[in-house]
Design a protein around this motif. Sequence first.
Motif, PDB file in Angstrom:
ATOM      1  N   ILE A  38       0.843  -1.190   0.000  1.00  0.00           N
ATOM      2  CA  ILE A  38       0.000   0.000   0.000  1.00  0.00           C
ATOM      3  C   ILE A  38       0.881   1.245   0.000  1.00  0.00           C
ATOM      4  CG2 ILE A  38      -0.230  -0.129   2.522  1.00  0.00           C
ATOM      5  CD1 ILE A  38      -3.078   1.044   2.193  1.00  0.00           C
ATOM      6  N   SER A  41       0.403   7.492   0.622  1.00  0.00           N
ATOM      7  CA  SER A  41      -0.780   8.364   0.522  1.00  0.00           C
ATOM      8  C   SER A  41      -2.065   7.603   0.836  1.00  0.00           C
ATOM      9  CB  SER A  41      -0.869   8.993  -0.866  1.00  0.00           C
ATOM     10  OG  SER A  41      -0.938   7.988  -1.860  1.00  0.00           O
ATOM     11  N   ASP A  42      -2.125   6.337   0.462  1.00  0.00           N
ATOM     12  CA  ASP A  42      -3.311   5.527   0.757  1.00  0.00           C
ATOM     13  C   ASP A  42      -3.398   5.179   2.241  1.00  0.00           C
ATOM     14  OD1 ASP A  42      -4.098   5.594  -1.910  1.00  0.00           O
ATOM     15  OD2 ASP A  42      -3.004   3.755  -2.403  1.00  0.00           O
ATOM     16  N   ALA A  46      -6.474   6.413   4.563  1.00  0.00           N
ATOM     17  CA  ALA A  46      -7.257   5.410   5.286  1.00  0.00           C
ATOM     18  C   ALA A  46      -7.249   5.660   6.792  1.00  0.00           C
ATOM     19  CB  ALA A  46      -6.724   4.009   4.982  1.00  0.00           C
ATOM     20  N   SER A  51       0.611  12.527   5.434  1.00  0.00           N
ATOM     21  CA  SER A  51       1.599  11.680   4.762  1.00  0.00           C
ATOM     22  C   SER A  51       2.964  11.787   5.429  1.00  0.00           C
ATOM     23  CB  SER A  51       1.720  12.060   3.288  1.00  0.00           C
ATOM     24  OG  SER A  51       0.555  11.684   2.598  1.00  0.00           O
ATOM     25  N   GLN A  75       5.839   6.248  -6.773  1.00  0.00           N
ATOM     26  CA  GLN A  75       5.263   5.873  -5.486  1.00  0.00           C
ATOM     27  C   GLN A  75       6.080   4.779  -4.810  1.00  0.00           C
ATOM     28  OE1 GLN A  75       1.051   5.030  -6.332  1.00  0.00           O
ATOM     29  NE2 GLN A  75       0.640   6.771  -4.996  1.00  0.00           N
TER      30      GLN A  75
END
Length: 105
Positions: A38, A41-42, A46, A51, A75
């Motif tokens: 993951i 940023s996710d 969540a 960040s 990423q």
Amino acid sequence: MAIYSDNDASVAELADLFHLLGDQTRLRIVLACLEQPIAVSDIAAALQLSSSLVSHHLRLLRGARIVKSERQGKQVFYSTADAHISGVLRDMLEHIAEPSNGNEQ
């Protein structure tokens, strides 16, 4: 072959791992990495964290070999470092989900 030895260095390292995972924010971050890689940023979205805060905690967790990172383009994706970490977390989650057997003292 015994896994545990009364080695002060091993005990100290294990205590450090548990100390890192004892922080709720870091534990939530590791749990977010449990199922699949993951992006930072996710994780931040969540868990409703910045960040930069997530990145700070991930640096500590990566240094302790609790998570690993893999760059894909721009990423960076994080996942639990290995089956040992995943297994311990899954086992502990199962443990707390078990109903009490009434034998506690």
